[in-house]
Design an enzyme around this catalytic site. Structure first.
Site, PDB file in Angstrom:
ATOM      1  CG  ASP A 135     -50.891 -34.835  26.996  1.00 53.01           C
ATOM      2  OD1 ASP A 135     -50.827 -33.603  26.877  1.00 53.01           O
ATOM      3  OD2 ASP A 135     -49.889 -35.556  27.126  1.00 53.01           O
ATOM      4  CB  CYS A 189     -49.646 -19.370  44.878  1.00 50.11           C
ATOM      5  SG  CYS A 189     -49.815 -20.692  43.656  1.00 50.11           S
ATOM      6  CB  CYS A 195     -42.787 -23.436  41.862  1.00 47.23           C
ATOM      7  SG  CYS A 195     -43.808 -21.952  41.668  1.00 47.23           S
ATOM      8  CB  CYS A 199     -37.078 -23.012  37.600  1.00 43.73           C
ATOM      9  SG  CYS A 199     -36.842 -23.393  35.847  1.00 43.73           S
ATOM     10  CB  CYS A 215     -39.304 -25.751  30.442  1.00 42.77           C
ATOM     11  SG  CYS A 215     -40.038 -27.062  31.448  1.00 42.77           S
ATOM     12  CB  CYS A 242     -37.455 -31.025  35.182  1.00 41.82           C
ATOM     13  SG  CYS A 242     -36.827 -30.104  36.598  1.00 41.82           S
ATOM     14  CB  CYS A 245     -41.457 -26.081  39.298  1.00 39.07           C
ATOM     15  SG  CYS A 245     -42.339 -26.985  38.010  1.00 39.07           S
ATOM     16  CB  CYS A 249     -45.680 -27.159  45.127  1.00 39.24           C
ATOM     17  SG  CYS A 249     -47.315 -26.437  45.451  1.00 39.24           S
TER      18      CYS A 249
END
Length: 373
Positions: A135, A189, A195, A199, A215, A242, A245, A249
């Site tokens: 990351d 999906c 999702c 949002c 976002c 957040c 989303c 799922c």
């Protein structure tokens, strides 16, 4: 060798393992270029600064032959949306309620990399070089995870595993060793779009596309200035990130909280902190509370900005005094958020007073209804 490597990865706490070829994939670079060209990365200039290296592993390290993609679970035992109706408390994204994943994942990656070098030498495979990433480097962990068979990028653009849902911290090891690649994961999906619907700020222009500028995770973490007014009410009581989303799922119903690394278990003081206590934090208090947490990196001012937005949305008049104390904060972004929060709370107070007056006056109640109609 690959089987042994997978076993060692599991021993070190990784629940997902796969290998991808480090060779260029033109479609990957094209998607990144399109996303950046549309400006959907917002103020994350670092995404664009090293886009060529980010697009392909060999652009970052020409000697790389294989990418070992790994995932470590942080699946929560609680409902991530449980505090949606608790306006007096701040909602912190699940991933940030425990220890800093950078430290835990990188430590495990380094251990696995050392094992790989030693094992390759023991097997007579020659000198093997490695680089580990989690990351903080120009690495596209999600597309590489998909290419390595860990999961697929869902309509919300996050990686989805059929076993672990989206609750995975991703890391990767670039190596000069040629390992047999896994087959890329196919998407599952189907027609589901939960999702996208969930949002709060409509951050998905289309399935599989994210506009970071809308976002809440971006706005509360990466965005440094005042949060645009159009998103403030929608942020609700989210003060860091957040999960909406991800939380909705269906694949996350298969994720087992028992598989989560213990380092990521939520700290009691971060699972549902009271806004009243957070608003009182000075810089020293902030650093003390969030020591060892990824939240610490955004600093006190940005965090208090987020808490003020949540306070304004709370309708809790008990917070007025604390908000007023922040009106003269040295940071203009904090002061701006305090002004907005106080205005919102004042509106709540006026509505509350109006409701009380109308309740005492039957005729007034009728007139108010007529006005609404």
């Amino acid at each position: 060798m690959k089987s042994a490597l997978s076993g060692e990865a599991q021993r070190l706490g990784f629940v997902a393992f796969g290998v991808a070829d480090a060779a260029p994939v033109p479609q990957r670079a094209e998607r990144l270029e399109q996303w950046l060209g549309d400006g959907r990365h917002g103020a994350m200039e670092w995404m664009e600064a090293r886009k060529d290296q980010r697009a392909e592993p060999q652009a970052l390290w020409p000697e790389a032959r294989s990418v070992i993609a790994l995932g470590m679970s942080y699946a929560p035992a609680h409902d991530p949306l449980a505090l949606a109706n608790a306006p007096d408390r701040g909602r912190i994204s699940v991933y940030a309620q425990g220890g800093d994943y950078h430290d835990t994942v990188k430590k495990a990656l380094k251990s696995l990399a050392r094992w790989l070098i030693a094992e390759a030498a023991r097997r007579g495979l020659g000198d093997v070089a490695v680089k580990v990433f989690v990351d903080t480097a120009p690495v596209m962990e999600k597309p590489l995870g998909e290419a390595a068979g860990l999961g697929w990028q869902g309509k919300h653009t996050n990686l989805v595993s059929r076993t672990h849902g989206s609750w995975l911290f991703l890391g990767s090891i670039y190596t000069t060793l040629d390992l047999p690649p896994d087959a890329p994961h196919s998407p599952h999906c189907g027609s589901c779009n939960r999702c996208l619907v969930a949002c709060p700020t409509d951050a998905f222009p289309a399935p599989g596309q994210l506009d970071a500028r809308r976002c809440i995770s971006y706005l509360t973490i990466e965005h440094k200035g005042p949060i645009p007014h159009e998103f403030r009410a929608a942020i609700g009581n989210r003060i860091y990130g957040c999960d909406d989303c991800l939380a909705v799922c269906p694949w996350n119903s298969f994720a087992d909280a028992a598989a989560a690394n213990l380092a990521f278990l939520p700290r009691a003081e971060l699972a549902g902190p009271k806004l009243a206590e957070l608003l009182a934090l000075d810089d020293a208090g902030f650093r003390s509370l969030f020591a060892g947490s990824p939240i610490k990196r955004i600093g006190r001012n940005r965090f208090i900005r987020n808490c003020l937005i949540a306070a304004g949305n709370s309708g809790d008049l008990n917070l007025v005094g604390q908000v007023e104390q922040l009106l003269d904060d040295p940071d203009p972004v904090v002061a701006d958020a305090a002004i907005w929060a106080l205005q919102r709370l004042s509106e709540s107070r006026n509505i509350s007073h109006e409701d009380t007056r109308m309740g005492e006056d039957g005729a007034g109640a009728v007139r108010r209804s007529d006005t609404v109609v």
